[in-house]
Design a protein around this motif. Sequence first.
Motif, mmCIF file in Angstrom:
data_model
loop_
_atom_site.group_PDB
_atom_site.id
_atom_site.type_symbol
_atom_site.label_atom_id
_atom_site.label_comp_id
_atom_site.label_asym_id
_atom_site.label_seq_id
_atom_site.Cartn_x
_atom_site.Cartn_y
_atom_site.Cartn_z
ATOM 1 N N UNK A 119 0.851 -1.181 0.000
ATOM 2 C CA UNK A 119 0.000 0.000 0.000
ATOM 3 C C UNK A 119 0.891 1.236 0.000
ATOM 4 N N UNK A 120 0.572 2.141 -0.914
ATOM 5 C CA UNK A 120 1.404 3.331 -1.066
ATOM 6 C C UNK A 120 0.602 4.572 -0.700
ATOM 7 N N UNK A 121 1.236 5.468 0.040
ATOM 8 C CA UNK A 121 0.618 6.769 0.302
ATOM 9 C C UNK A 121 1.464 7.826 -0.405
ATOM 10 N N UNK A 122 0.792 8.612 -1.224
ATOM 11 C CA UNK A 122 1.499 9.618 -2.012
ATOM 12 C C UNK A 122 1.117 11.019 -1.528
ATOM 13 N N UNK A 129 0.933 16.892 -3.353
ATOM 14 C CA UNK A 129 1.501 18.199 -3.679
ATOM 15 C C UNK A 129 2.976 18.120 -4.043
ATOM 16 N N UNK A 130 3.725 17.255 -3.349
ATOM 17 C CA UNK A 130 5.157 17.164 -3.663
ATOM 18 C C UNK A 130 5.441 16.026 -4.646
ATOM 19 N N UNK A 131 4.511 15.086 -4.774
ATOM 20 C CA UNK A 131 4.744 13.938 -5.655
ATOM 21 C C UNK A 131 5.586 12.851 -5.012
ATOM 22 N N UNK A 132 5.899 13.009 -3.715
ATOM 23 C CA UNK A 132 6.754 12.024 -3.048
ATOM 24 C C UNK A 132 5.911 10.922 -2.414
ATOM 25 N N UNK A 133 6.426 9.696 -2.492
ATOM 26 C CA UNK A 133 5.809 8.605 -1.753
ATOM 27 C C UNK A 133 6.201 8.798 -0.291
ATOM 28 N N UNK A 190 -0.652 8.290 -8.731
ATOM 29 C CA UNK A 190 -0.065 7.027 -8.278
ATOM 30 C C UNK A 190 0.202 6.079 -9.436
ATOM 31 N N UNK A 191 -0.550 6.269 -10.530
ATOM 32 C CA UNK A 191 -0.320 5.411 -11.696
ATOM 33 C C UNK A 191 1.097 5.603 -12.230
ATOM 34 N N UNK A 192 1.543 6.858 -12.244
ATOM 35 C CA UNK A 192 2.885 7.089 -12.778
ATOM 36 C C UNK A 192 3.947 6.608 -11.785
#
Length: 400
Positions: free
Chosen positions: A168-171, A174-178, A364-366
Amino acid sequence: MSTSILYNIFGFRGYHITRATRKSGRIVVYIEPRRKQLCCSSCGSCHVSTAGFVERRLRSVPVGQCPTWLAITIPRLLCSDCGLTRQPRLKVAAARVCYTRAFARLVIDLASHMTLCAVAKWLGVGWDLVKSIVKSHLRRKFARPRLKDVRRIAIDEIHLGRRFKFCTIVLDLDSGAVVYVGEGRNAAALDAFWPRLQASGARIVAVATDMAKAYVSAARHRLPKAAHVLDRFHVIKLFNQTLDELRRAEIRHARGERRKLLLGTKWILLKRAKNLDHDRNEHERLRLALQANLNLMKAYYLGEELNQFWMQPSKEIAEMVLNDWYALAMASGIGRVTRFAKKLMSFRESLLGWYDEAISTGPLESVNGRIRLLQRRAYGYRDREFLALRIYAMHESIYA
Ligand SMILES: [Zn+2]
């Protein structure tokens, strides 16, 4: 050799060279710490006397193409203030490692341009050493991503292949960071995230997820003040699945000419009308297929209508559009469509959340694509922690 040249080549001060050898393409530079800079590593006193020596060999930055080692003669120091006998602390390398700080910096720098394998090959060291240097660097920098300023997040699952399965990823949108990678794709995958988020004092204003119950209830329960936004692409994807299932069911029941018209229309049906290809006669094929089957026609236009929901000028109007759509869907009498409509309406608030914060899990797709690339380039990401660290580091564009 002067101290400044030493500093420029090897990245340190406070030593002098006693000799250097070159044998079978390898350079060994023998160095000693300067006497006047020696002090007790325990109490810091400079009232010390030498009691023997030890030699430590450290991998250094190459000189030209030649692998280079530093052989440091390290005195054992007897301190007259605290009475202990200790080795002085070395500036040139961290404790208990076999390479200099300058070498570690070189590895980290190279790893941002090429694969770990290539770095290891170029420097003539093992892959494990390169990996451990990069890993401790990443750990220092990314083990605890900063959450304080995070405002809008997206949560989604990603498949990491057979070994690690789902995570599970949390993005941070605003910054684009995981900012978080959790094991699994249930609510428990986020267990370690919430306390950290709370401790950071971050004020989350919006969170985007798909329709997975685990994420939706976690988001609503843990972030009651944030707008929950149901990701529009997941909604459309689910509707498209419904539409395709309907098409296949209708094909099973159709005969003769009607059946022929429905065959091979999957992608034409799922395309947005504006993307249909004139040269391939797709408009006409769509028209004929829809004409041949009333249920499919109803469902197709419901799909077109559903897309309109996200294009309204205000939340109030969007709410009316949604209500109208629901009434139409229920009136269609198509089982698959009414089931979808009921499910959708159970997320009513989250659908309308789009009009509080127009966010989606789209970015998140990218991230997903970049993680795949990371895995493809790096053989043997068998180390879950390392993979997670590289995912955190991704937005700083470190090469895998
Ligand atoms: Zn001392």
